[in-house]
Design an enzyme around this catalytic site. Sequence first.
Site, PDB file in Angstrom:
ATOM      1  N   SER A 133       0.856  -1.185   0.000  1.00  0.00           N
ATOM      2  CA  SER A 133       0.000   0.000   0.000  1.00  0.00           C
ATOM      3  C   SER A 133       0.894   1.239   0.000  1.00  0.00           C
ATOM      4  O   SER A 133       2.123   1.129   0.076  1.00  0.00           O
ATOM      5  CB  SER A 133      -0.885   0.008   1.245  1.00  0.00           C
ATOM      6  N   LYS A 134       0.245   2.388  -0.045  1.00  0.00           N
ATOM      7  CA  LYS A 134       0.978   3.659  -0.102  1.00  0.00           C
ATOM      8  C   LYS A 134       2.009   3.782   1.020  1.00  0.00           C
ATOM      9  O   LYS A 134       3.018   4.440   0.867  1.00  0.00           O
ATOM     10  CB  LYS A 134      -0.004   4.823   0.044  1.00  0.00           C
ATOM     11  N   ARG A 135       1.663   3.180   2.139  1.00  0.00           N
ATOM     12  CA  ARG A 135       2.560   3.197   3.287  1.00  0.00           C
ATOM     13  C   ARG A 135       3.969   2.705   2.923  1.00  0.00           C
ATOM     14  O   ARG A 135       4.957   3.104   3.520  1.00  0.00           O
ATOM     15  CB  ARG A 135       1.937   2.251   4.323  1.00  0.00           C
ATOM     16  N   GLY A 142       5.550   3.221   0.169  1.00  0.00           N
ATOM     17  CA  GLY A 142       6.224   4.061  -0.827  1.00  0.00           C
ATOM     18  C   GLY A 142       5.374   4.126  -2.073  1.00  0.00           C
ATOM     19  O   GLY A 142       4.149   4.051  -2.006  1.00  0.00           O
TER      20      GLY A 142
END
Length: 470
Positions: free
Chosen positions: A237-239, A241
């Site tokens: 996920s965006k977490r 990167g």
Amino acid sequence: MTVKTRFAPSPTGYLHVGGARTALFSWLHARRHGGKFVLRIEDTDRERSTDESVNAILEGMTWLGLEYDEGPIYQTHRFERYNTVIGELMAKGLAYRCDCSRERLDGIREEQMARKAKPRYDGHCRGREVGSDAPHVIRFRNPDEGGVVVDDRVRGKVAYDNAELDDLIIRRTDGSPTYNLTVVVDDLDMGITDVIRGDDHLNNTPRQINILRALGAEPPRYAHVPMILGDDGSRLSKRHGAVSVMQYREQGILPEALLNYLVRLGWSYGDQEIFSLDELTQLFDIKDVNKAASSFNTDKLLWLNQHYIKEDDPKRIARLLSPLLGDLDIDPTQGPDLVEVVKAQQERAKTLVEMAEISAFVYKDFDEFEPKAAKKHLRPVAAEALQQVREALAIVSDWSPAALHDTVERVAELMDVKMGKVAQPLRVAVVGRAASPGIDVTLYLVGREACLRRIDRALEYIAARAGDQV
Ligand code: GLU
């Protein structure tokens, strides 16, 4: 039968790497079998679908070079067709209207949960006559008996009991068809032979197979590919990167590097790491995709990217690099040919963004010396070497790498020091840092005027620091 695959994203966000990998697998499968690849935009969720997202998907596909033979086909353009099919199912008694209230549905759900049963619709409206005027949904009448075996190319055989499957809603109260219905109608109408998609859809497959059979059709072959995990083992996920394909472009990743990286996430061919697309279209077999989820590894992507940067035609790299220099307020037409700069830097950068950063010195004076490099190389002892080399450079008649190399070498000889004692301070003076291409090419690219100006600046810097020290 011609093989036909499709990529069917819902345009509710950017094109993420998981989607891109699914698209790549579908594309490769079609290419490998001389088939066709369709792009279908599943935009029936009008609240969440946006034009920007459609554009982002199209842009991502184009950037990756995953060209499609048909499409984009928009599901919102096909509502009439979906309604016709729903009408056919109704006429055959394979679908029915349902007007169960939310309260009633919540009630059965609670009661089922309380006795630890799987929540599902209880078929209350199956035998009822629900009029078409009052608000209602339409449900598919799932078979009661028997089961469905999904013969999946990645997962193997996965069996479901019909008793576990719901009479699912195929048309909402507002008249819009639902995902499982539209997918089935589209896959059928478009002649899709092979459905390759994320394994988050595996549980939809027995339902889709039942609807297909109700329509008298044979299901396509399925392959459900596992998800991509972040480096900590949780779903990517965006977490973790960058997850959007276009973010990778912004970070200076080459499309061929990302494709090569994505294909290896869950697929392998011996221990080969580098694959061209042509090679992949010969070698890729969907059956060889791993069942287990694979983890994203940014270092490996960077390693591949560096490989492709090194191997690629400098002219193409220059074309891709130019806008990134623009982002640094540099106009690469004002200075040496960018292709020359690329040739000098091709071995030295992991991304195009890094290449732009380490090439900026060629086109404009840097703001300040990198402190560590200055501390080490711009010391009072370096002043003489810089002074001498400045004088020599001022009068070199042929500003070519070979002549510049000789010049620096000669200064070192005259001073009876190793070449590095001249070249390193000179490099820091001209580049601002202790790393750059060979000193000859570095001087050549920067040009005489800027070299002399920067050496003067370094001499002033040394003098000022010497003053400080007194
Ligand atoms: N539209 C679905 C998604 O984006 C994919 C459906 C499918 O491939 O069958 O998850």
